[in-house]
Enzyme design. Sequence first.
Site, mmCIF file in Angstrom:
data_model
loop_
_atom_site.group_PDB
_atom_site.id
_atom_site.type_symbol
_atom_site.label_atom_id
_atom_site.label_comp_id
_atom_site.label_asym_id
_atom_site.label_seq_id
_atom_site.Cartn_x
_atom_site.Cartn_y
_atom_site.Cartn_z
ATOM 1 N N LYS A 22 0.724 -1.272 0.015
ATOM 2 C CA LYS A 22 0.097 -0.062 -0.115
ATOM 3 C C LYS A 22 0.724 1.163 0.119
ATOM 4 C CE LYS A 22 -4.072 -2.160 0.470
ATOM 5 N NZ LYS A 22 -5.086 -1.785 -0.687
ATOM 6 N N HIS A 57 -9.976 -8.307 -7.112
ATOM 7 C CA HIS A 57 -9.847 -7.858 -5.711
ATOM 8 C C HIS A 57 -10.480 -8.838 -4.880
ATOM 9 C CE1 HIS A 57 -10.840 -5.489 -2.311
ATOM 10 N NE2 HIS A 57 -9.498 -4.850 -2.310
#
Length: 372
Positions: free
Chosen positions: A158, A290
């Site tokens: 991230k 996802h």
Amino acid sequence: MRIQKVDTFPLFYRIPKPYGDANGIKSYRACYMIRLTTEDGVEGWGECADWLPALDKGFRDRIIPYLTGKSAAERNTLVPTISQWHSRAASAVSMALTEITAKACGLSVCGLWGGKRRNAVPVYASFQSYTDGSDWTKQSLLSIERAIADGFGMVKLKIGGKSIACDQQHISDAQALLQDRIGLALDANQSYDAAAALKWKALLEAWPNVMWLEEPIPVKHTDEYACLRQRLSVPLAGGENIEAAADFIPLLTRHAIDIVTPDPLHVAGIDDYLGTLKLARQFGARVSPHSFDGALSRLYAVMAHACLEPWSKMETEAIEPVEWDVMDNPFAHTVPVRPVQGELMLPEGHGTGLEIDMELLRFYKWDGSSYS
């Protein structure tokens, strides 16, 4: 094949060491699983994720009364109706009805969808890189080391939750571990504007192992994605929160994105999810699902990928990877499958071919208390 019973399993887990992404730190994980049982004893499992009080009330007050006594074969009618009330609840019902139909036909889910093209699907280790401690970068690097030791050949980290300079230092440190031999995806969770995203340009060009940059800016900004795609040297990915296959059309027609990332939990049914995969292929786009928030939905994403036609003629890149949550999440163990050396073998048998771990469901059952 009439539905006789609907059982619900709201699950809750308080994370001892919270973690998160650019959207903030998570202090808990929650999941809602359902089991539909027909009059002749055929079971189908489904899963969704949202605020548990709303899901639980919606199922008990409206969805369960609506489903009870209906034919499990009427998926094309039942799922759209429930979707009008709650699209994420519809995703769970869709999975359960799909499994019942497959079992009734003596088929696996893949068999119901026309048969699998491959017996194994690659997965990548997906991290929530941030913690609320000052040593968050150290903890992140230790987690990456564990994933590499477990055999993962691809990871997603991230960015966007700290300053660009801080994030770039973190990723540079991580690259020292990956050593160009482990694929790397970066996910900003729509936290930048185009100017901020372009500050990564030089590093992205210098790193040969970068697989894609995911959602650097809000997905609704199609024109800016098209501009970024022309200026950045790595593929752009996104779309995890898009709810319908048709909503991907602007991104695909503008050639604004290289890789679509639909989530089986975020669309109104597994059939619409399959439609998204087929739509992407019609535009020659790649798909890397996802699937961070649910173990059963992740299995459905893997099964759909097993049936998906290749996007390339290159044997080494014939199918894209599926996201695999490696963070602290006990719900991942409710579905007993684990990747080996970065691949997940497809289970055999009718339906999903797996039994849900009932002990874990009982242990993590939400007690109805507030957790906001």
